[in-house]
Enzyme design. Structure first.
Site, short mmCIF file in Angstrom:
data_model
loop_
_atom_site.label_atom_id
_atom_site.label_comp_id
_atom_site.label_asym_id
_atom_site.label_seq_id
_atom_site.Cartn_x
_atom_site.Cartn_y
_atom_site.Cartn_z
N GLU A 334 -40.96 -101.45 53.59
CA GLU A 334 -40.30 -100.26 54.11
C GLU A 334 -38.91 -100.13 53.45
O GLU A 334 -38.59 -99.11 52.85
CB GLU A 334 -40.17 -100.37 55.63
CG GLU A 334 -39.42 -99.22 56.27
CD GLU A 334 -39.10 -99.48 57.74
OE1 GLU A 334 -38.84 -98.51 58.46
OE2 GLU A 334 -39.12 -100.66 58.17
N HIS A 335 -38.11 -101.15 53.59
CA HIS A 335 -36.77 -101.20 52.98
C HIS A 335 -36.77 -102.28 51.89
O HIS A 335 -37.21 -103.40 52.14
CB HIS A 335 -35.70 -101.57 54.00
CG HIS A 335 -35.63 -100.69 55.21
ND1 HIS A 335 -34.90 -99.53 55.24
CD2 HIS A 335 -36.21 -100.81 56.42
CE1 HIS A 335 -35.01 -98.97 56.44
NE2 HIS A 335 -35.80 -99.74 57.17
#
Length: 441
Positions: A334-335
């Site tokens: 995601e990040h």
């Protein structure tokens, strides 16, 4: 060396062990799917009565059926309750997020000449309605309000609402109301979890039925979205938080440890890894963690330590940079934060990530709150095929075509050949001499 924090030596892991590192908490939703089915059915049948009952049962919140919606007085009181510096920070973030998504917004229509006299393009229109899901159980998230509502406002969605769990006082988080009003949204409802998703899908006496729902949530929320996907567009997969911090040998491991804790502190169902080819960086990072935990609340220490000592977190030591890049792309985080003196040297090697934050001055914190790009990102390897939440998620494309008398003959000739080959008589007739005769009248 690890002090309880996981240290995964990638060179020594077999295929199965490596595959286990890629798993997320919502990988198996089986039990959650069964548990949310009766919740969804109750909301569909009872509406606000069910929402109030579930608020009492799940959120320990004294909400009554007639109190689901935030009132104007609630909004006004929120601005008095929230500290001025917090309001100023929200205003700062709103400005950046609005600018980013305004710049991202496409022109209403484009039309290009494909062949002489033949034009084709797209016309962009906003979707009719959307519910923005804002979690609350493990914290307060005005940032999620901004990230979900602002691109919807920029896109021109006419009916925007926020659904969020109420607190133990029966109220909506004050900063959530402040962020909603500053974003331009005045419909906020006290319904979280699977019941909030169901309310947006079916509509209740208070909550409007919506065409789409966006925003991150627990496995209960993810399960409800999956079950209701034929009733409401569930948006991009956005489950519990996850991150990879990549650090090469140019980085102080203490800096890598500082950023490793950012997404790990969201909850025990989060996932967080430091990936590095440097044993020195790995050792420095692990040694630094206790000092950082000493500066955090007991709850956030419990959450982040559970992640870094559990099955979905820790430090991944890779034999070289190639192995690190391969692991990152397989994980599709995601990040993704790249810590290096030359972060752009790695950017071209990243194929799968919700976002890439480059350099020592770009921690995930900035991306989550104020930088501008959307922080609602695809989770659970969905970044392999999905993009961050954007203005495009609140818009739809309508294809546009226009052919003149000059362009028609050439296109008709080839279309008729293909229609005849595929056996579609009406298709072929529509571009045959029959049309030619009719157009002469």
């Amino acid at each position: 060396m690890s002090g309880g924090v996981n240290l995964h030596d990638l060179a020594r892991l077999g295929a199965e062990a490596r595959a286990n590192l890629l798993k997320r908490s919502e990988a198996d939703l089986g039990s959650f799917l069964e548990r949310v089915k009766p919740i969804i059915a109750a909301v569909k049948e009872e509406g606000d009565v069910a929402l109030a009952r579930f608020a009492n049962e799940f959120d320990k919140s004294p909400v009554k059926p007639g109190e689901i919606a935030a009132t104007r007085a609630d909004f006004d009181a929120a601005f008095k309750a929230v500290e001025p510096e917090v309001i100023a920070a929200i205003e700062f973030a709103v400005e950046n997020i609005r600018k980013f998504h305004s710049d991202q917004k496409p022109e209403e229509m484009w039309l290009h000449e494909m062949r002489p006299g033949a034009f084709a393009g797209d016309r962009f229109r906003p979707i009719p309605s959307v519910a923005c899901y804002v979690p609350r159980g493990k914290g307060s998230f005005p940032s999620v309000v901004m990230m979900t509502t602002i691109p919807a406002v920029v896109a021109g969605v006419k009916d925007i609402c926020v659904v969020t769990p109420p607190g133990p006082d029966g109220k909506i988080d004050a900063a959530t109301l402040v962020a909603a009003r500053l974003a331009g949204v005045d419909k906020v409802f006290k319904c979280g979890g699977a019941q909030g998703v169901a309310a947006a899908a079916y509509g209740t006496q208070t909550v409007p039925k919506c065409a789409k729902i966006v925003g991150p949530g627990s496995p209960f929320v993810v399960a409800a979205k999956r079950l209701l996907a034929d009733v409401i567009d569930p948006g991009i997969p956005a489950g519990p938080s996850e991150s990879i911090i990549f650090a090469d040998e140019t980085v102080d491991g203490r800096l890598a440890a500082l950023d490793l804790l950012v997404e790990a502190e969201h909850g025990p169902d989060s996932s967080a890894y430091l990936v590095t080819p440097s044993a020195k960086v790995a050792e420095e990072a692990i040694k630094a963690l206790p000092d950082y935990w000493a500066r955090m609340s007991e709850q956030r220490v419990a959450f982040s330590s559970a992640v870094l000592k559990g099955p979905r977190g820790g430090v991944v030591l890779t034999p070289d940079v190639d192995a690190a890049m391969a692991f990152i792309n397989d994980y599709a985080p995601e990040h993704l934060e790249i810590l290096s003196d030359e972060p752009f040297a790695y950017l071209g090697r990243i194929e799968n990530a919700g976002e890439v934050l480059l350099g020592k001055h770009t921690p995930v914190t900035l991306g989550n709150f104020v930088l501008g790009p959307n922080a609602v990102l695809p989770t659970s390897r969905a970044a392999m095929t999905h993009s961050p939440l954007s203005v495009f998620d609140f818009m739809k494309r309508i294809s546009v075509g226009y052919v003149t008398s000059v362009g028609y003959p050439t296109l008709a000739k080839h279309a008729r050949v293909l229609a005849t080959y595929e056996g579609f008589d009406a298709h072929a007739n529509a571009v045959s001499e029959i049309r030619d005769r009719l157009l002469k009248h």
